[in-house]
Write an enzyme that holds these catalytic residues in place. Structure first.
Site, PDB file in Angstrom:
ATOM      1  N   HIS A  58      -5.565  -4.690  -9.626  1.00 32.15           N
ATOM      2  CA  HIS A  58      -5.294  -3.272  -9.580  1.00 32.15           C
ATOM      3  C   HIS A  58      -4.667  -2.745  -8.118  1.00 32.15           C
ATOM      4  O   HIS A  58      -5.303  -2.711  -7.394  1.00 32.15           O
ATOM      5  CB  HIS A  58      -6.884  -2.807  -9.656  1.00 32.15           C
ATOM      6  CG  HIS A  58      -6.796  -1.329  -9.812  1.00 32.15           C
ATOM      7  ND1 HIS A  58      -7.941  -0.734 -10.503  1.00 32.15           N
ATOM      8  CD2 HIS A  58      -6.029  -0.385  -9.512  1.00 32.15           C
ATOM      9  CE1 HIS A  58      -7.821   0.390 -10.702  1.00 32.15           C
ATOM     10  NE2 HIS A  58      -6.880   0.765 -10.005  1.00 32.15           N
ATOM     11  N   ASN A  92       0.433   4.543 -13.242  1.00 37.78           N
ATOM     12  CA  ASN A  92       0.510   5.908 -13.116  1.00 37.78           C
ATOM     13  C   ASN A  92       1.533   6.453 -11.932  1.00 37.78           C
ATOM     14  O   ASN A  92       1.352   6.769 -10.993  1.00 37.78           O
ATOM     15  CB  ASN A  92      -0.794   6.531 -12.438  1.00 37.78           C
ATOM     16  CG  ASN A  92      -1.446   5.733 -11.244  1.00 37.78           C
ATOM     17  OD1 ASN A  92      -1.075   4.739 -10.707  1.00 37.78           O
ATOM     18  ND2 ASN A  92      -2.392   6.556 -10.599  1.00 37.78           N
ATOM     19  N   ASN A 278     -11.739   7.708  -6.217  1.00 38.34           N
ATOM     20  CA  ASN A 278     -12.294   7.448  -7.815  1.00 38.34           C
ATOM     21  C   ASN A 278     -12.399   6.050  -8.399  1.00 38.34           C
ATOM     22  O   ASN A 278     -11.442   5.364  -8.096  1.00 38.34           O
ATOM     23  CB  ASN A 278     -11.346   8.277  -8.811  1.00 38.34           C
ATOM     24  CG  ASN A 278     -11.200   9.733  -8.533  1.00 38.34           C
ATOM     25  OD1 ASN A 278     -12.041  10.184  -7.871  1.00 38.34           O
ATOM     26  ND2 ASN A 278     -10.173  10.444  -9.164  1.00 38.34           N
ATOM     27  N   ASP A 305      -7.696  -1.795  -5.808  1.00 36.45           N
ATOM     28  CA  ASP A 305      -7.440  -0.543  -6.229  1.00 36.45           C
ATOM     29  C   ASP A 305      -6.554   0.210  -4.807  1.00 36.45           C
ATOM     30  O   ASP A 305      -6.994   1.425  -4.634  1.00 36.45           O
ATOM     31  CB  ASP A 305      -8.605   0.448  -6.355  1.00 36.45           C
ATOM     32  CG  ASP A 305      -8.213   1.795  -7.226  1.00 36.45           C
ATOM     33  OD1 ASP A 305      -7.115   2.035  -7.374  1.00 36.45           O
ATOM     34  OD2 ASP A 305      -9.376   2.381  -7.150  1.00 36.45           O
ATOM     35  N   PRO A 323      -7.764  11.420  -4.310  1.00 37.23           N
ATOM     36  CA  PRO A 323      -8.740  10.225  -4.211  1.00 37.23           C
ATOM     37  C   PRO A 323      -7.809   8.685  -4.232  1.00 37.23           C
ATOM     38  O   PRO A 323      -6.795   8.698  -4.735  1.00 37.23           O
ATOM     39  CB  PRO A 323      -9.257  10.327  -5.620  1.00 37.23           C
ATOM     40  CG  PRO A 323      -8.468  11.080  -6.523  1.00 37.23           C
ATOM     41  CD  PRO A 323      -7.582  12.194  -5.417  1.00 37.23           C
TER      42      PRO A 323
HETATM   43  C1  NCD Z   1      -6.177   6.144  -7.952  1.00 39.78           C
HETATM   44  C2  NCD Z   1      -4.691   6.448  -7.415  1.00 39.78           C
HETATM   45  O1  NCD Z   1      -4.488   7.098  -6.322  1.00 39.78           O
HETATM   46  O2  NCD Z   1      -3.763   6.405  -8.087  1.00 39.78           O
HETATM   47  N1  NCD Z   1      -6.861   6.788  -7.109  1.00 39.78           N
HETATM   48  C3  NCD Z   1      -8.066   6.397  -6.940  1.00 39.78           C
HETATM   49  O3  NCD Z   1      -9.096   7.137  -6.354  1.00 39.78           O
HETATM   50  N2  NCD Z   1      -8.815   5.066  -7.251  1.00 39.78           N
HETATM   51  C4  NCD Z   1      -6.251   5.979  -9.222  1.00 39.78           C
HETATM   52  C5  NCD Z   1      -7.259   5.210  -9.780  1.00 39.78           C
HETATM   53  O4  NCD Z   1      -7.372   4.093  -9.697  1.00 39.78           O
HETATM   54  O5  NCD Z   1      -8.091   5.490 -10.573  1.00 39.78           O
HETATM   55 ZN    ZN Z   2      -9.136   3.969 -11.737  1.00 40.86          ZN
END
Ligand code: NCD
Ligand code: ZN
Length: 437
Positions: A58, A92, A278, A305, A323
């Protein structure tokens, strides 16, 4: 490509120190007192640890579309410096990675840079709009051989769309990864719903927004005979649901981020937008439950992430901050701090949750392999005794939004090898051109 001799490492941090000779993309020899071939690069690693190269399920690399915040090149450098040999780049982007044109481009760009295998994640729905399934088959059949699909950043919230996605993915043998967030429960939400958010006047994101989707998707996967992967598990309740689902024989796997293991919502008091993410930072009790779940296998893997954002998107009112937080270069250190130091995992266990399990979840044949002769040389050398202080400006990422600013953390990655080639050493990433024959 010249051979590499890694001297004096302990495999998985256990046993006697050995030398590891890497040649022709593979582990060629393991033994004590190996002689370095004349043209070999020698890595003196006495007291250090050898792990299989780390795999991140991720990552957000922002290219195409937001190259001002990260590119495949800067993100690849951060990955190599963090010990990763494969990362999965989320869909995304702008344009969204919902066609083979985009996914093949991301894969090819990653290969040209050569610092880490950048596996594109394909979108589940066109434009991440949650309505119409993408042509997953075309992306899976393209040059990138897309193995994972996700609308991450958004939840596939329509249960019928999710059901069809699971059925389609199951037929193709690919994985659906769900960002578990019931959007009706998170309208306007910016922080974990609890006493801290209430006191600070921040709109709350309840645990139930995540848990209701985890429960639903476990049941949908069960009835579709499909596999589902849960992104960034963040609550103690999600851990209980995963236990239940796995106990039922449902094919469900889950990842946890380093930040949800180390940080909690007590950090919100500063109103610093760097803490907005998030799903949100939860309570300390959730972090402890997530650590225990990672230790006992209820949660399968660590995933960063990694989510770079521009300074102006973070240095603003908390509710307006985007986020997401950086994670690639700090992940291993945070796992050393939260899991190894308290004795929840040894380094063998770290190899499992940061390399072997993620590779298996997504079906990567050449990653997460045993440290043995004849295996592909995707390797990470770690100094477990070193400590370093995190400075956002010094990270390879184009953005600086690390929540660990000024924190001193254990363990450094001293070298990373991708198919026998050194991609990072002593804090410097090495692009393919630098040492190509
Ligand atoms: C992520 C992003 O910035 O693309 N943001 C996040 O807070 N984790 C999107 C995601 O992983 O949900
Ligand atoms: Zn996510």
């Amino acid at each position: 490509m010249s051979p590499v001799l890694i001297r004096g490492v302990r495999l998985y941090g256990a046993g006697d120190p050995v030398d590891v000779l890497v040649d022709d993309r593979q582990i060629a020899e393991i033994g004590a007192g190996l002689t370095a071939p004349a043209d070999a690069e020698v890595i003196e690693a006495t007291g250090q640890i050898l792990l299989p190269g780390l795999v991140d399920l991720h990552t957000h690399l922002r290219e195409p579309g937001r190259e001002d915040t990260e590119t495949i090149e800067t993100g690849s450098a951060a990955a190599a410096l963090g010990g990763f040999t494969a990362v999965f780049a989320m869909a995304n982007t702008d344009p969204v990675a919902d066609t083979a044109v985009v996914t093949d481009h991301v894969w090819q760009r990653g290969q040209d840079i050569g610092l880490v295998d950048v596996h594109p994640v394909g979108a589940v729905t066109v434009g991440l709009a949650g309505e119409q399934l993408t042509e997953m088959g075309a992306m899976a059949a393209g040059a990138a051989r897309v193995k994972m699909f996700s609308d991450d950043g958004k939840c596939v919230h329509d249960p019928l769309v999710m059901r069809r996605a699971l059925e389609y993915a199951s037929g193709l043998g690919v994985l659906i990864a769900q960002h578990a967030e019931e959007p009706r429960l998170t309208v306007g939400a910016v922080a974990h719903e609890g006493p801290n958010a209430a006191r600070l006047g921040l709109a709350g994101w309840p645990r139930s927004a995540e848990e209701s989707i985890v429960a639903r998707d476990a049941i949908l996967a069960r009835d579709a005979g499909a596999r589902v992967h849960i992104c960034h598990a963040s609550t103690a309740g999600t851990v209980e649901l995963l236990k239940w689902a796995k106990g039922q024989g449902i094919s469900i796997t889950a990842e946890v981020t380093p930040h949800h293991l180390l940080l909690d919502d007590s950090r919100l008091a500063s109103y610093d937008g760097v803490n907005r993410v998030n799903p949100p930072l939860r309570e300390a009790s959730d972090a402890l439950a997530l650590r225990a779940a990672l230790a006992d296998g209820v949660i399968d893997a660590v995933a960063t992430d990694h989510a770079p954002h521009a300074a102006q998107e973070k240095c603003c009112e908390f509710a307006n901050a985007r986020p997401g937080m950086l994670g690639l270069q700090t992940a291993l250190s945070v796992i050393a701090e939260t899991m190894v130091a308290p004795g929840l995992l040894d380094w063998r266990g770290v190899a499992r949750v940061m390399s072997e399990n993620p590779a298996a979840i997504v079906g990567l044949a050449d990653q997460g392999r045993p440290l043995a002769v004849g295996e592909p040389a995707n390797l990470t050398v770690v100094d477990p005794e070193a400590r370093w202080t995190v400075t956002g400006d010094e990270l390879a990422s184009k953005s600086t939004n690390t929540p660990y600013q000024s924190m001193t953390l254990p363990a450094t990655v001293t070298a990373t090898l991708l198919r026998g080639r050194i991609t990072a050493r002593d804090g410097q990433a090495r692009r393919r051109e630098v040492d190509a024959p």
